[in-house]
Design an enzyme around this catalytic site. Structure first.
Site, PDB file in Angstrom:
ATOM      1  N   ASP A  48     -10.023 -24.926   0.985  1.00 42.38           N
ATOM      2  CA  ASP A  48      -8.867 -25.767   1.251  1.00 42.38           C
ATOM      3  C   ASP A  48      -9.388 -27.079   1.840  1.00 42.38           C
ATOM      4  O   ASP A  48     -10.527 -27.140   2.330  1.00 42.38           O
ATOM      5  CB  ASP A  48      -7.943 -25.054   2.245  1.00 42.38           C
ATOM      6  CG  ASP A  48      -6.789 -25.929   2.663  1.00 42.38           C
ATOM      7  OD1 ASP A  48      -6.138 -26.512   1.786  1.00 42.38           O
ATOM      8  OD2 ASP A  48      -6.549 -26.035   3.881  1.00 42.38           O
ATOM      9  N   ASP A  78      -6.938 -22.285   5.906  1.00 44.20           N
ATOM     10  CA  ASP A  78      -6.251 -22.073   7.176  1.00 44.20           C
ATOM     11  C   ASP A  78      -4.764 -22.290   6.946  1.00 44.20           C
ATOM     12  O   ASP A  78      -4.346 -22.861   5.957  1.00 44.20           O
ATOM     13  CB  ASP A  78      -6.772 -23.026   8.260  1.00 44.20           C
ATOM     14  CG  ASP A  78      -6.251 -24.444   8.068  1.00 44.20           C
ATOM     15  OD1 ASP A  78      -6.218 -24.906   6.910  1.00 44.20           O
ATOM     16  OD2 ASP A  78      -5.874 -25.079   9.067  1.00 44.20           O
ATOM     17  N   ASP A 110      -2.174 -20.981   3.077  1.00 48.03           N
ATOM     18  CA  ASP A 110      -3.369 -20.379   2.489  1.00 48.03           C
ATOM     19  C   ASP A 110      -3.371 -18.855   2.562  1.00 48.03           C
ATOM     20  O   ASP A 110      -4.268 -18.225   1.985  1.00 48.03           O
ATOM     21  CB  ASP A 110      -4.625 -20.904   3.204  1.00 48.03           C
ATOM     22  CG  ASP A 110      -4.877 -22.376   2.911  1.00 48.03           C
ATOM     23  OD1 ASP A 110      -4.689 -22.783   1.751  1.00 48.03           O
ATOM     24  OD2 ASP A 110      -5.239 -23.111   3.841  1.00 48.03           O
TER      25      ASP A 110
END
Length: 616
Positions: free
Chosen positions: A315, A507, A511
């Site tokens: 991410d 995080d 996610d």
């Protein structure tokens, strides 16, 4: 009471420990025969119970360590080592309990995510007989499309809706991963799960709760967890061949000698302790070593998967970047200095809860500037903050808000991902503070280390806009970028990413589904991303990315140690069995010799405590 619950939850562990204590007391009291009978009866009962389970497993096509366990228990009883048999039972029961505990923790229903899920909505309706408007709190499941809802400051939007107010600011980081608050205007769609800013707004429900974005995230997490295939335990792979070899050698010795005692003498050296103990000890040592490096790995099976990872996805916001805006530049107007503008702005921002306010305050402190006392501070929702600092009137906020006070405020040209705070002093434009969410300093090193050590594919999955994603990816060395993704898109991409096993690092709530769906989900949990932490297999406790590489390095070392320990243990056992076929090792001596093999393999397995960290 907590410990009593554990005792009742795992009765086999409790009962075996009590039996072992009883046998020890009987032995110490000079009553070996009762001790032997108590141990023999208990172990025999466990053997019968285990055999029933083995038959069921075989019918389902699975043969694992239970074969070796039964063989070991029967062999130890046959040579009169009933204390060793009890220890094996206790070890088996304790291992099953620990595995169950770890499984429960890994499969929790994401209490943090569910607790955060909106429960009620404020529905606004027209009062009867011209009595004005009436607001009623209803369960979020009862909201229908078209209902007018009031969302108070800092509340979560309960369902996907259309904004009716002129403008508003929302924190959508839990949905898109974008750390900066977003502005929405009248008619714009607002997703459930977004957090309203500091002003109450009205929205019109566009979807029912079950069809809204936040509930879909929850459903994705559960579906991903349910669909993930279980990982076969490392030692199970050696159970059948090792057991087969042991039985062949023991049977051959019996056939050649014609003495059934020879069978026991050989078989007692076939104890599965190198498998039952060495691999778990190595994995526990690896888990301990990882914890010291700020990494929580939830099970030994995760260590094995992590050691074999071949592709990785990250991410962006809060993972490859800090997840909080940092100071880029201070651009003072004529008559002001950069430090003066930053210090005055930070002093005024002391009483603001805005995400940019925290960044401005932090930037001032990092520059060694002290925050000055402020009075008469007030914040105008979505626009800015004003305060009196040492007799000077300070305003910090949007350009239009500052321009209304000063009559002028130059609109800064910003790069993608940047934000600006405009500053006025005594109704005079003083300058601009530029902020941006920069890549973590260790991100490029982690990506490079993964590529150099066998991870052939590294990608970025982010909900942020493409331009920002591409700039961050270029800075950290990632050339495969997938931007503007929703949680469902990430799950779909993770499912197709090759080669496997695949690791996802992220995080936040957005996610959680992809972390649960990946072969190895790694959560950046330093700032309390509890939903992501529950869905993940690995949680990074430090606010840094380097522990991700440490986790992989520790897992690889741990797996090598475990495999070597198993190999050494099995090799020594087979060598001793070959010697025992000649009859030169009595059963009791064989049991004692095998204990030395166990000690050797366990000591070797403890080398996992010294696993090196990654050179990032």
């Amino acid at each position: 009471m907590r410990y009593l619950r554990w005792i009742w939850a795992y009765p086999l562990v409790t009962a075996t420990a009590l039996i072992l204590l009883t046998v020890g007391v009987l032995e110490a009291s000079g009553l070996p025969d009762p001790a032997r009978w108590v141990a023999t009866i208990w172990v025999a009962g466990v053997i019968v119970w285990t055999l029933v389970g083995m038959v069921r497993d075989v019918l389902r096509g699975h043969v694992g360590l239970d074969v070796l366990a039964v063989t070991a228990m029967i062999a130890t009883l046959a040579v009169g080592e009933y204390l060793a048999a009890l220890v094996i039972v206790l070890m088996l029961a304790g291992g099953a309990a620990l595995e169950d505990i770890a499984g429960r923790r890994a499969r929790r229903d994401l209490r943090a995510l569910l607790d955060r899920s909106p429960q009620t909505a404020h529905v606004v309706t027209d009062g009867q007989l011209g009595g004005g408007e009436v607001m009623t709190d209803v369960p979020v499941d009862e909201v229908t499309v078209g209902d007018i809802l009031l969302v108070r400051p800092a509340e979560i939007v309960p369902v996907d809706a259309v904004l009716l107010s002129a403008d508003a600011e929302f924190d959508e980081s839990s949905l898109t991963g974008e750390s900066l608050p977003v502005q929405r205007g009248e008619g714009d769609e607002v997703l459930s799960g977004a957090i309203n800013g500091s002003r109450a707004v009205r929205v019109r429900a566009a979807r029912r709760s079950a069809d809204s974005q936040y509930q879909q995230i929850v459903a994705l997490v559960h579906a991903a967890e349910d669909s993930r295939a279980p990982v076969v335990r490392l030692a199970d792979r050696f159970a059948v061949p090792f057991t087969a070899v042991s039985l062949v050698l023991a049977g051959t010795a019996w056939a050649l000698s014609g003495d059934p005692v020879r069978f026991a003498e050989v078989l007692v050296l076939a104890t599965p302790c190198p498998l039952l103990i060495a691999a778990p000890v190595a994995f526990l040592a690896g888990l301990s070593r990882a914890a010291k490096a700020g990494v929580i790995i939830k099970s030994g099976a995760v260590i094995e998967q992590l050691a074999r990872v071949r592709s990785a996805a990250f991410d962006k916001t809060g993972t490859l970047t800090w997840g909080r805006p940092a100071l880029v530049d201070v651009r003072p107007a004529t008559g002001f200095t950069a430090d003066e503008v930053l210090q005055l702005a930070a002093s005024a921002e002391q009483y603001s809860t805005h995400v940019l306010a925290d960044s401005v305050r932090r930037a001032a402190v990092e520059r060694g500037l002290s925050l000055l006392p402020a009075t008469d501070a007030f914040e105008e929702a979505t626009n800015g903050v004003s305060a009196s600092v040492q007799g000077r009137s300070i305003t910090v906020g949007k350009p239009a808000y500052v321009a209304a006070l000063t009559g002028t405020a130059a609109q800064e040209r910003l790069e993608t991902g940047q934000a600006a705070a405009y500053v006025a002093v005594d109704r005079r434009f003083a300058g601009t503070i530029i902020l941006a969410d920069d890549p973590r300093p260790d991100a490029a090193g982690v990506v490079s280390w993964l590529r150099e050590t066998g991870v052939s594919r590294v990608a970025m999955f982010t909900g942020d806009v493409s331009a920002t994603a591409q700039s961050v990816a270029a800075a950290v060395g990632i050339d495969e970028v997938h931007a503007e993704l929703l949680p469902g898109d990430k799950v779909e991409l993770a499912a197709g990413l090759q080669p496997r096993p695949m690791m996802m690092v992220g995080d936040g709530v957005n996610d959680a589904p992809v972390l649960a769906a990946s072969d190895i989900g790694v959560a950046m949990g330093a700032r309390g991303a509890t939903a992501a932490g529950d869905a993940a297999d690995v949680v990074i406790l430090l606010d840094a990315l380097a522990p991700v590489a440490d986790a992989v390095a520790i897992a690889r070392h741990t797996l090598r140690v475990a495999l070597t320990a198993i190999g050494v243990g099995i090799g020594l056992s087979i060598a001793l069995m070959l010697v025992a076929m000649t009859g030169v090792i009595p059963a009791v001596a064989g049991a004692l010799t095998q204990e030395l093999v166990d000690v050797a393999t366990i000591l070797y397995a403890l080398r996992a405590l010294g696993a090196p960290r990654a050179a990032v």
